[in-house]
Scaffold this active site. Structure first.
Site, PDB file in Angstrom:
ATOM      1  N   HIS A 141       0.904  -0.906  -0.175  1.00  0.00           N
ATOM      2  CA  HIS A 141      -0.119  -0.124  -0.041  1.00  0.00           C
ATOM      3  C   HIS A 141       0.544   1.481   0.560  1.00  0.00           C
ATOM      4  O   HIS A 141       2.012   1.420   0.547  1.00  0.00           O
ATOM      5  CB  HIS A 141      -0.771   0.511   1.454  1.00  0.00           C
ATOM      6  N   LYS A 147       5.646   5.994   7.111  1.00  0.00           N
ATOM      7  CA  LYS A 147       5.349   5.148   8.732  1.00  0.00           C
ATOM      8  C   LYS A 147       6.370   5.001  10.009  1.00  0.00           C
ATOM      9  O   LYS A 147       7.689   4.612   8.766  1.00  0.00           O
ATOM     10  CB  LYS A 147       4.432   4.560   8.535  1.00  0.00           C
ATOM     11  N   TYR A 166       1.517   1.506  13.913  1.00  0.00           N
ATOM     12  CA  TYR A 166       1.475   2.319  12.412  1.00  0.00           C
ATOM     13  C   TYR A 166       1.813   3.930  13.889  1.00  0.00           C
ATOM     14  O   TYR A 166       0.761   3.981  13.556  1.00  0.00           O
ATOM     15  CB  TYR A 166       0.509   2.233  11.328  1.00  0.00           C
ATOM     16  N   ASP A 170      -6.120  -6.060  -2.207  1.00  0.00           N
ATOM     17  CA  ASP A 170      -4.766  -6.668  -2.502  1.00  0.00           C
ATOM     18  C   ASP A 170      -4.322  -7.386  -3.654  1.00  0.00           C
ATOM     19  O   ASP A 170      -3.166  -7.269  -4.077  1.00  0.00           O
ATOM     20  CB  ASP A 170      -4.227  -7.371  -1.118  1.00  0.00           C
TER      21      ASP A 170
END
Length: 183
Positions: A62, A72, A132, A169
């Site tokens: 992603h 991130k 995250y 995905d």
């Protein structure tokens, strides 16, 4: 906190240095001052968590397109994951290269992912929890992805059979056909 380079430009692994005694341990997981010494400017705007019931769960790859690209810092709080990033910055000397590392409760490491990288992971244990820290708000209109097994990258995942992958995905289009999709 120890910061180690990865083979990909601007991506780092953060290793905790726990201070232990009979009660347990204390460890720093984020220090703006330390990150700044490595040229990393990171302002967290969201903190997210993912729980995965089963090993062989694969999430990714992603990213968010500009102007909502995100940094991130990913940590595995329970269980273990194989965390993978791909440099999709067209101007980068490591464009198109990927890097993978194990993050686990036991190794107490985190992966810093700069803007312009795709990210995904595969769980190596049941009941894995991932945290995250993210520098940008989730913006669905700018969400995109790269299929986990796209031949353009040939990612060497620990397991390829019996994976639990979402339809979204599983169905990202080929990266080379959609290179404009990263801009």
């Amino acid at each position: 906190m120890i910061i180690e380079s990865t083979p990909l430009k601007d991506a780092f692994i953060f290793k905790q240095e726990p201070i232990e005694d009979e009660r347990g341990y204390f460890s720093r997981t984020f220090c703006r001052k330390t990150l700044n010494t490595y040229g990393i400017e990171f302002e967290m705007v969201q903190s997210n968590m993912a729980f995965n019931r089963y090993s062989k769960t694969l999430r990714g790859m992603h990213f968010q397109k500009p102007p909502f690209s995100e940094q991130k810092i990913v940590s595995c709080l329970q269980g273990a994951i194989y965390d993978v990033i791909i440099d999709i910055r067209l101007e980068s000397p490591t464009f198109g290269q990927w890097f993978g590392t194990m993050l686990s409760k036991n190794n107490m490491s985190s992966l810093y992912i700069p803007k312009g990288f795709a990210h995904g992971y595969q769980t190596l244990e049941d009941n894995s929890s991932i945290s995250y820290m993210v520098s940008e708000n989730y913006t669905p209109s700018h969400e995109s992805g790269i299929r986990w097994n796209d031949e353009a990258f040939k990612i060497d995942w620990p397991v390829t059979d019996g994976l639990l992958v979402s339809d979204k995905d599983r169905n990202w289009i080929d990266f080379r056909r959609d290179i404009d999709g990263i801009r």
